[in-house]
Every structure is written in structure tokens, then in C-alpha cells.
Write a protein that holds these residues in place. Structure first.
Motif, PDB file in Angstrom:
ATOM      1  N   HIS A 136     -48.861  26.574 -14.306  1.00 49.99           N
ATOM      2  CA  HIS A 136     -50.323  26.600 -14.206  1.00 49.99           C
ATOM      3  C   HIS A 136     -50.928  25.455 -15.014  1.00 49.99           C
ATOM      4  N   GLU A 151     -53.373  27.841 -20.999  1.00 49.80           N
ATOM      5  CA  GLU A 151     -52.186  28.118 -20.180  1.00 49.80           C
ATOM      6  C   GLU A 151     -50.910  27.874 -20.989  1.00 49.80           C
ATOM      7  N   PHE A 174     -56.473  29.679  -8.393  1.00 51.34           N
ATOM      8  CA  PHE A 174     -56.259  30.356  -9.669  1.00 51.34           C
ATOM      9  C   PHE A 174     -56.886  31.754  -9.687  1.00 51.34           C
TER      10      PHE A 174
END
Length: 173
Positions: A53, A17, A123
Motif C-alpha cells: 500500500h 502505511e 483504497f
């Protein structure tokens, strides 16, 4: 308690991420250098989302008494031939991230770790949106290809995009 396999995979996802954030920051800077301030804004918002995230994953690890291991972030490309190429790269990258998230879900399922599986569903939904957004941008760019006024108008529209705190972070604060 997280299994070692899931713990290691989530730590790897944190790194992925952050790498994604770095990639989108590079795209933002390249778009700005090419004079596309709206496109630069779109990618800067992506940069912020990817950081968020990573933070969601880090918060989750902390909530499960699992250590967060920050790894070095590998270099990313710094220039693209065109804005369309940026979005095509984005779509391929998001597909890869989707695969990584699906792998995390598979590990959680194998571990019968329902709490982790539940967190990861957010997610999965997010990745569907990310891929759709990139596909929509590719469609829009192909529609205005060769039309300077169309590109100007699309760039102006992208300048109005704003960052929204993802729900798992909004509720954590």
C-alpha cells in the motif's frame, strides 16, 4: 498537479502505511513467539500488504511529479495479551486507516482532483476488506475461545494464507 494539502496528506499516508506494516510485523513476531505459526503467517501477509500500500502511494506521487518524503516510523507495541487482542487492535487500527483514506478522498474532492479521487477509490474498497477480515477473525477466535483444538485448527488454516500482489502494483510491473 497535486495541491500542497493533498501532497502532504499522501506523504503522511505513506508513513502511516509503513507504520502499519511495522505494527503487523510486530504482531507476527509476537504470535510466532507464542507458538501460533499460522497467526504469525496471517500477520506477516498483512505486513507485506501494508508495504505494498505504501508503494502504491509512492508510485502515485511519482506519477504526479510529486516528491515522496519518507519520515521516521514511530515505535509500535511489541506484545499483546492474546491473539484475540491482536485482532481487536487490528480492527481498531484499520478503522483509523479507513478514516485517513476517507480524508484523502475529501481533500481530492475539494481540489476537484479526479485522478487522485479515482486512485483513492481502490483504497476505500481495500479498507472495507481489511475491516471485514479483522471482524471475521475476531468472530472466529471468540467461537473457539477456550477450545485448544479449535485454536489449533484455526491456526493451521491461517498458515495456508498467501500473499497476492495488489492489482495497482501487478499492473505497474
Amino acid at each position: 498537479m497535486l495541491s500542497t494539502k493533498l501532497h502532504d496528506a499522501i506523504n503522511a499516508q505513506v508513513n502511516a502505511e509503513l507504520w502499519s506494516a511495522y505494527l503487523y510485523l510486530a504482531m507476527s513476531l509476537d504470535a510466532e513467539a507464542k507458538g501460533y505459526k499460522g497467526v504469525a503467517n496471517w500477520f506477516y501477509i498483512q505486513f507485506q500488504e501494508e508495504q505494498a500500500h505504501a508503494r502504491i502511494f509512492m508510485n502515485y506521487l511519482n506519477s504526479r511529479d510529486a516528491n515522496v518524503e519518507l519520515l521516521p516510523i514511530e515505535a509500535v507495541p511489541s506484545t499483546w495479551e492474546s491473539v484475540l487482542e491482536m485482532y481487536k487492535h487490528t480492527l481498531e487500527h484499520e478503522k483509523k486507516v479507513t478514516s485517513m483514506i476517507q480524508n484523502l478522498v475529501a481533500i481530492a474532492k475539494d481540489d476537484k482532483d479526479y485522478a487522485s479521487e479515482n486512485r483513492l477509490i481502490w483504497f476505500i474498497d481495500e479498507q472495507i476488506e481489511e475491516e471485514e477480515s479483522a471482524r471475521d477473525m475476531i468472530f472466529n477466535l471468540e467461537a473457539v475461545e477456550g477450545n485448544k483444538y479449535g485454536m489449533y485448527m484455526l491456526d493451521k488454516e491461517l498458515a495456508s494464507r498467501v500473499y497476492n500482489v495488489p492489482s495497482p502494483l501487478a499492473t505497474a510491473e
